[in-house]
Design an enzyme around this catalytic site. Sequence first.
Site, PDB file in Angstrom:
ATOM      1  N   MET A   1      24.381   8.934   0.751  1.00  0.00           N
ATOM      2  CA  MET A   1      24.208  10.270   1.300  1.00  0.00           C
ATOM      3  C   MET A   1      24.597  10.314   2.773  1.00  0.00           C
ATOM      4  O   MET A   1      25.235  11.250   3.234  1.00  0.00           O
ATOM      5  CB  MET A   1      22.752  10.720   1.101  1.00  0.00           C
TER       6      MET A   1
ATOM      7  N   LYS B   1     -17.420  -0.113   6.508  1.00  0.00           N
ATOM      8  CA  LYS B   1     -17.949  -1.185   5.663  1.00  0.00           C
ATOM      9  C   LYS B   1     -19.474  -1.098   5.501  1.00  0.00           C
ATOM     10  O   LYS B   1     -19.995  -1.262   4.396  1.00  0.00           O
ATOM     11  CB  LYS B   1     -17.551  -2.525   6.281  1.00  0.00           C
TER      12      LYS B   1
ATOM     13  N   GLU C   1       0.812  -1.221   0.000  1.00  0.00           N
ATOM     14  CA  GLU C   1       0.000   0.000   0.000  1.00  0.00           C
ATOM     15  C   GLU C   1       0.847   1.273   0.000  1.00  0.00           C
ATOM     16  O   GLU C   1       0.428   2.313  -0.502  1.00  0.00           O
ATOM     17  CB  GLU C   1      -0.962   0.040   1.193  1.00  0.00           C
TER      18      GLU C   1
ATOM     19  N   PHE D   1     -11.474  -5.954  14.990  1.00  0.00           N
ATOM     20  CA  PHE D   1     -10.435  -6.534  14.146  1.00  0.00           C
ATOM     21  C   PHE D   1     -10.051  -5.548  13.041  1.00  0.00           C
ATOM     22  O   PHE D   1     -10.909  -5.007  12.343  1.00  0.00           O
ATOM     23  CB  PHE D   1     -10.945  -7.846  13.529  1.00  0.00           C
ATOM     24  N   GLN D   2      -8.764  -5.308  12.885  1.00  0.00           N
ATOM     25  CA  GLN D   2      -8.218  -4.394  11.879  1.00  0.00           C
ATOM     26  C   GLN D   2      -8.788  -2.988  11.973  1.00  0.00           C
ATOM     27  O   GLN D   2      -8.954  -2.304  10.975  1.00  0.00           O
ATOM     28  CB  GLN D   2      -8.399  -4.970  10.464  1.00  0.00           C
TER      29      GLN D   2
HETATM   30  C1  LIG Z   1      18.660  14.812   0.270  1.00  0.00           C
HETATM   31  C2  LIG Z   1      17.938  16.095   0.014  1.00  0.00           C
HETATM   32  C3  LIG Z   1      18.645  17.244  -0.287  1.00  0.00           C
HETATM   33  C4  LIG Z   1      17.982  18.432  -0.594  1.00  0.00           C
HETATM   34  N1  LIG Z   1      18.726  19.512  -0.964  1.00  0.00           N
HETATM   35  C5  LIG Z   1      18.089  20.595  -1.452  1.00  0.00           C
HETATM   36  C6  LIG Z   1      18.814  21.686  -2.035  1.00  0.00           C
HETATM   37  O1  LIG Z   1      20.035  21.691  -2.094  1.00  0.00           O
HETATM   38  N2  LIG Z   1      18.116  22.717  -2.544  1.00  0.00           N
HETATM   39  C7  LIG Z   1      16.740  22.744  -2.523  1.00  0.00           C
HETATM   40  O2  LIG Z   1      16.157  23.696  -3.027  1.00  0.00           O
HETATM   41  N3  LIG Z   1      16.046  21.756  -1.960  1.00  0.00           N
HETATM   42  C8  LIG Z   1      16.670  20.686  -1.441  1.00  0.00           C
HETATM   43  N4  LIG Z   1      15.933  19.664  -0.917  1.00  0.00           N
HETATM   44  C9  LIG Z   1      14.464  19.796  -0.861  1.00  0.00           C
HETATM   45  C10 LIG Z   1      14.011  20.554   0.377  1.00  0.00           C
HETATM   46  O3  LIG Z   1      14.023  19.691   1.475  1.00  0.00           O
HETATM   47  C11 LIG Z   1      12.584  21.123   0.202  1.00  0.00           C
HETATM   48  O4  LIG Z   1      11.699  20.100  -0.141  1.00  0.00           O
HETATM   49  C12 LIG Z   1      12.508  22.147  -0.896  1.00  0.00           C
HETATM   50  O5  LIG Z   1      13.557  23.092  -0.799  1.00  0.00           O
HETATM   51  C13 LIG Z   1      11.179  22.889  -0.804  1.00  0.00           C
HETATM   52  O6  LIG Z   1      10.915  23.471  -2.022  1.00  0.00           O
HETATM   53  P1  LIG Z   1       9.974  24.719  -2.200  1.00  0.00           P
HETATM   54  O7  LIG Z   1      10.417  25.847  -1.335  1.00  0.00           O
HETATM   55  O8  LIG Z   1       9.871  24.939  -3.631  1.00  0.00           O
HETATM   56  O9  LIG Z   1       8.604  24.308  -1.525  1.00  0.00           O
HETATM   57  P2  LIG Z   1       7.420  23.289  -1.895  1.00  0.00           P
HETATM   58  O10 LIG Z   1       7.416  22.232  -0.854  1.00  0.00           O
HETATM   59  O11 LIG Z   1       7.417  22.891  -3.297  1.00  0.00           O
HETATM   60  O12 LIG Z   1       6.224  24.246  -1.532  1.00  0.00           O
HETATM   61  C14 LIG Z   1       5.533  24.949  -2.475  1.00  0.00           C
HETATM   62  C15 LIG Z   1       5.115  26.313  -1.933  1.00  0.00           C
HETATM   63  O13 LIG Z   1       4.324  26.904  -2.950  1.00  0.00           O
HETATM   64  C16 LIG Z   1       3.045  27.222  -2.456  1.00  0.00           C
HETATM   65  N5  LIG Z   1       2.079  26.979  -3.508  1.00  0.00           N
HETATM   66  C17 LIG Z   1       1.541  25.813  -3.909  1.00  0.00           C
HETATM   67  N6  LIG Z   1       0.707  26.004  -4.942  1.00  0.00           N
HETATM   68  C18 LIG Z   1       0.707  27.328  -5.192  1.00  0.00           C
HETATM   69  C19 LIG Z   1       0.028  28.151  -6.130  1.00  0.00           C
HETATM   70  N7  LIG Z   1      -0.801  27.654  -7.060  1.00  0.00           N
HETATM   71  N8  LIG Z   1       0.255  29.487  -6.087  1.00  0.00           N
HETATM   72  C20 LIG Z   1       1.100  30.025  -5.164  1.00  0.00           C
HETATM   73  N9  LIG Z   1       1.775  29.290  -4.261  1.00  0.00           N
HETATM   74  C21 LIG Z   1       1.578  27.960  -4.280  1.00  0.00           C
HETATM   75  C22 LIG Z   1       2.838  26.374  -1.236  1.00  0.00           C
HETATM   76  O14 LIG Z   1       1.943  26.999  -0.342  1.00  0.00           O
HETATM   77  C23 LIG Z   1       4.260  26.250  -0.684  1.00  0.00           C
HETATM   78  O15 LIG Z   1       4.563  27.321   0.166  1.00  0.00           O
HETATM   79  C24 LIG Z   1      16.571  18.481  -0.559  1.00  0.00           C
HETATM   80  C25 LIG Z   1      15.862  17.337  -0.206  1.00  0.00           C
HETATM   81  C26 LIG Z   1      16.519  16.152   0.052  1.00  0.00           C
HETATM   82  C27 LIG Z   1      15.711  14.946   0.381  1.00  0.00           C
HETATM   83  C1  LIG Z   2      12.731   5.935   4.512  1.00  0.00           C
HETATM   84  C2  LIG Z   2      14.037   6.598   4.744  1.00  0.00           C
HETATM   85  N1  LIG Z   2      14.914   6.080   5.633  1.00  0.00           N
HETATM   86  C3  LIG Z   2      16.104   6.684   5.849  1.00  0.00           C
HETATM   87  C4  LIG Z   2      16.435   7.832   5.200  1.00  0.00           C
HETATM   88  C5  LIG Z   2      17.770   8.522   5.460  1.00  0.00           C
HETATM   89  N2  LIG Z   2      18.574   8.521   4.241  1.00  0.00           N
HETATM   90  C6  LIG Z   2      18.640   9.570   3.417  1.00  0.00           C
HETATM   91  S1  LIG Z   2      19.586   9.308   2.080  1.00  0.00           S
HETATM   92  C7  LIG Z   2      19.981   7.756   2.588  1.00  0.00           C
HETATM   93  C8  LIG Z   2      20.895   6.870   1.792  1.00  0.00           C
HETATM   94  C9  LIG Z   2      20.272   6.401   0.537  1.00  0.00           C
HETATM   95  O1  LIG Z   2      21.082   5.416  -0.028  1.00  0.00           O
HETATM   96  P1  LIG Z   2      20.876   4.943  -1.521  1.00  0.00           P
HETATM   97  O2  LIG Z   2      19.445   4.674  -1.762  1.00  0.00           O
HETATM   98  O3  LIG Z   2      21.817   3.843  -1.830  1.00  0.00           O
HETATM   99  O4  LIG Z   2      21.231   6.245  -2.342  1.00  0.00           O
HETATM  100  P2  LIG Z   2      22.660   6.983  -2.498  1.00  0.00           P
HETATM  101  O5  LIG Z   2      22.691   8.061  -1.473  1.00  0.00           O
HETATM  102  O6  LIG Z   2      23.719   5.963  -2.259  1.00  0.00           O
HETATM  103  O7  LIG Z   2      22.653   7.513  -3.863  1.00  0.00           O
HETATM  104  C10 LIG Z   2      19.362   7.479   3.813  1.00  0.00           C
HETATM  105  C11 LIG Z   2      19.518   6.226   4.567  1.00  0.00           C
HETATM  106  C12 LIG Z   2      15.464   8.364   4.313  1.00  0.00           C
HETATM  107  N3  LIG Z   2      15.676   9.500   3.665  1.00  0.00           N
HETATM  108  N4  LIG Z   2      14.298   7.713   4.096  1.00  0.00           N
END
Ligand SMILES: Cc1cc2nc3c(=O)[nH]c(=O)nc-3n(C[C@H](O)[C@H](O)[C@H](O)COP(=O)(O)OP(=O)(O)OC[C@H]3O[C@@H](n4cnc5c(N)ncnc54)[C@H](O)[C@@H]3O)c2cc1C
Ligand SMILES: Cc1ncc(C[n+]2csc(CCOP(=O)(O)OP(=O)(O)O)c2C)c(N)n1
Lengths: 566, 163
Positions: free
Chosen positions: A479, A162, A50, A112-113
């Site tokens: 990472m 249900k 799911e 249940f569930q």
């Molecule tokens: C490993 C990892 C590394 C990351 N590194 C980076 C990085 O280096 N740089 C980076 O930028 N991000 C990075 N991120 C992502 C970061 O965590 C955030 O998810 C991201 O920066 C949020 O993007 P955003 O500000 O565009 O917001 P979003 O989450 O996309 O939010 C959208 C915003 O727009 C608004 N909105 C929605 N619809 C409308 C509309 N129709 N009109 C007006 N407003 C609207 C919402 O209210 C909200 O405030 C990383 C994520 C991970 C997992």
């Molecule tokens: C469900 C979940 N568990 C743990 C993490 C923490 N986490 C972020 S990146 C990462 C490593 C991911 O490894 P892999 O999928 O091999 O990608 P790589 O960074 O090696 O490209 C982990 C464990 C996460 N983001 N999501």
Amino acid sequence: MKMNGARIVLECLKKEGVDTVFGYPGGTVINLYDELYSFKDIRHILPRHEQAGTHAADGYARATGRVGVAIATSGPGATNTVTGIATAYMDSIPMVIITGQVPTALIGNDAFQEVDIIGITRPCTKHSFLIRDVNDIAGIMKKAFYIARSGRPGPVLVDLPKDVQIAQAEFSYPETVEIRSYKPNLAGHPKQVEKAVGMLLSAQRPVVYVGGGAVLGNAAEELTALARKLALPVTTTLMGLGSFPENDPLSLGMLGMHGAYCANMAMTNSDLIIAIGARFDDRVTGKVATFAPHAKIIHIDVDPTSIKKNVRVDLPIVGDVRDVLDKMIKQVDKGSVKAAEFRDALAPWHEEIAGWKAKHPIGYKQSTTVIKPQFVIQKLRELSDDDAIISTDVGQHQMWTAQFFQFNRPRTLLTSGGLGTMGFGLPAAMGAQAAFPDRQVITICGDGGVQMNIQEMATLVQNRLPVKIVILNNNFLGMVRQWQELFFDKRYSSTCMELPIDFVKLAEAYGAKGFSTSKPGEVEKVIKQGFKEKGPVIMEFKIAREEKVLPMVPAGASLNEMVLNA
Amino acid sequence: MQHTISVLVENEFGVLSRVANLFSGRGFNIDSLTVAPTNEEGLSRMTIVTRGDEQILEQITKQLNKLIDIIKVIDFTDGSAIEREMALVKVTAEDESRAEVLRIVDIFRAKIIDVTPKSYTIEATGNPVKIDAILELLRPLGLKELVRTGAVAIGRGAKGWKG
Ligand SMILES: Cc1cc2nc3c(=O)[nH]c(=O)nc-3n(C[C@H](O)[C@H](O)[C@H](O)COP(=O)(O)OP(=O)(O)OC[C@H]3O[C@@H](n4cnc5c(N)ncnc54)[C@H](O)[C@@H]3O)c2cc1C
Ligand SMILES: Cc1ncc(C[n+]2csc(CCOP(=O)(O)OP(=O)(O)O)c2C)c(N)n1
Ligand SMILES: [Mg+2]
């Protein structure tokens, strides 16, 4: 005509234009599934978990802009959807999740569930409904879809006991929906827009900082028009990638923790930032106290809670991005002489930015002996279709994709930004492929995350969804390993995957094709072979194991304090 | 700073927990919360007393507004509302202190609602500050039990909340 509640739910979905749902049966939705058996207007896809079904509905929504629909049974089925719901919630993705529930008479009895899924998901849904009366189904479904897609989109959960599915009622779907307590403000205030344009035209170092809101609000066209009209430099968040073509000279690429040096420098030195549907996430601002110290900030967002949440804002505009940008363009057009002067005066600013771009472009050291992950991403761009849809998992490969793929169209990057959910990539691609059977859909995964929903290979094969699965295999939770290398003295606690997996055999076990290589010279061949296949494919690239994602703003540092090579 | 916030909500299943969740999930503090139906069918009104700096209060107000079932949020900044609260107080009242309790009750225009040879139960209403004051005086005499409703608030002047 009277029909049972289960049938009414399906009729509602049809009225909402839903053509595909992702769901998994069980005791409390068996009535719904019995109706589905003979209901021809909706395609039902059975995932193998799911969580994956929910991510697939999410991927469908991200790729199409429509509301994604997932179904699960009560109890464990419902709890399995929670990660998928939270993932969608953090990235503002429109979804309706229908969960079965024990009969109304048993609710609260530890039947249940039985779980209180509404309670469990309250903090990660935009709204939720428990339907207690078969006569309420149509009204509630109408509201659920409306709430999911309007304003700031988000997941809405509908809990469906249900007995309500069994009970009979007349079906009539409301034409309109009116919720007196929910009226998102979509029209940007004209006075504020006028002020914004005034502020913009008196800036010398403007930057447009674009987020996921521009994608969610389908405003790529308006955004591009405004930026080109005024020659505005544009940087996007991870979620904003694709809303502005990265091949445009005005593009600075992504900003933030792993963003481009020039983008972060431009923000830091800017005198005016226009934030468009972006929420000043901590991965973007770095240390808030030193964020954009010289800039006035205009913030356009449909959700007032996003504004002034993390940083000060000089001019807030609450409204839909497209509406506001459209008004801004018209306002600029009214005084075109001023716009021309403004553009000319930006020359020194563009020069400065070009200097940063040239000084530290996003790059990597190529190798002839070992595959560099960045090279694979570049090759994927080169060899894939222009309108290919890319989903990613979470980790280093996600950041390399963001840095090197070059996204030129909205809704071509599907990635979990806010929650950062490993296991998202493969099922999200599945959802996108179900929506667009004829487009190329590629998921780029790590060896860790791909195994979190690898069972969906079966769903792909069974449903002829030819997703191309790219695994950048470093045999590390890369990472986390990178952080351990940089900040924990290379103490690689539980990040080495030890057991190598034979991904080719794994693909074959599911009846799919698998290719693998560890040689740089074979990268292109493998990609071409993979793309040629009619069905789902795994393409495994055994990459340089200790390659790092750079540049990087260390946690807690300012945006301009980037580690460029370590 | 302390704020009194009135929240008009649809009288729907789960509204109270949505509001409570919003506070607990973000570590916001609730000093008191009351909720009851209004004159309008299906509409309830909550009064929430909370505290925090201005930026947090602004965030709370916005987040409340964002909840789907919430119709209106009114933050009564100082002086714009009349606030009332009720307290039921059981105090020890024996021998010489019986007269003292009655005196205090009289001064604060409170009521005795239950009497035993050893105690009085008092109903006091008024501004929360007044309730604090009467409790201050009763405490040394032996407070056995205290129940407060929390504040309810209504805007001053001729206008209703709809304007
Ligand atoms: C490993 C990892 C590394 C990351 N590194 C980076 C990085 O280096 N740089 C980076 O930028 N991000 C990075 N991120 C992502 C970061 O965590 C955030 O998810 C991201 O920066 C949020 O993007 P955003 O500000 O565009 O917001 P979003 O989450 O996309 O939010 C959208 C915003 O727009 C608004 N909105 C929605 N619809 C409308 C509309 N129709 N009109 C007006 N407003 C609207 C919402 O209210 C909200 O405030 C990383 C994520 C991970 C997992
Ligand atoms: C469900 C979940 N568990 C743990 C993490 C923490 N986490 C972020 S990146 C990462 C490593 C991911 O490894 P892999 O999928 O091999 O990608 P790589 O960074 O090696 O490209 C982990 C464990 C996460 N983001 N999501
Ligand atoms: Mg890995």
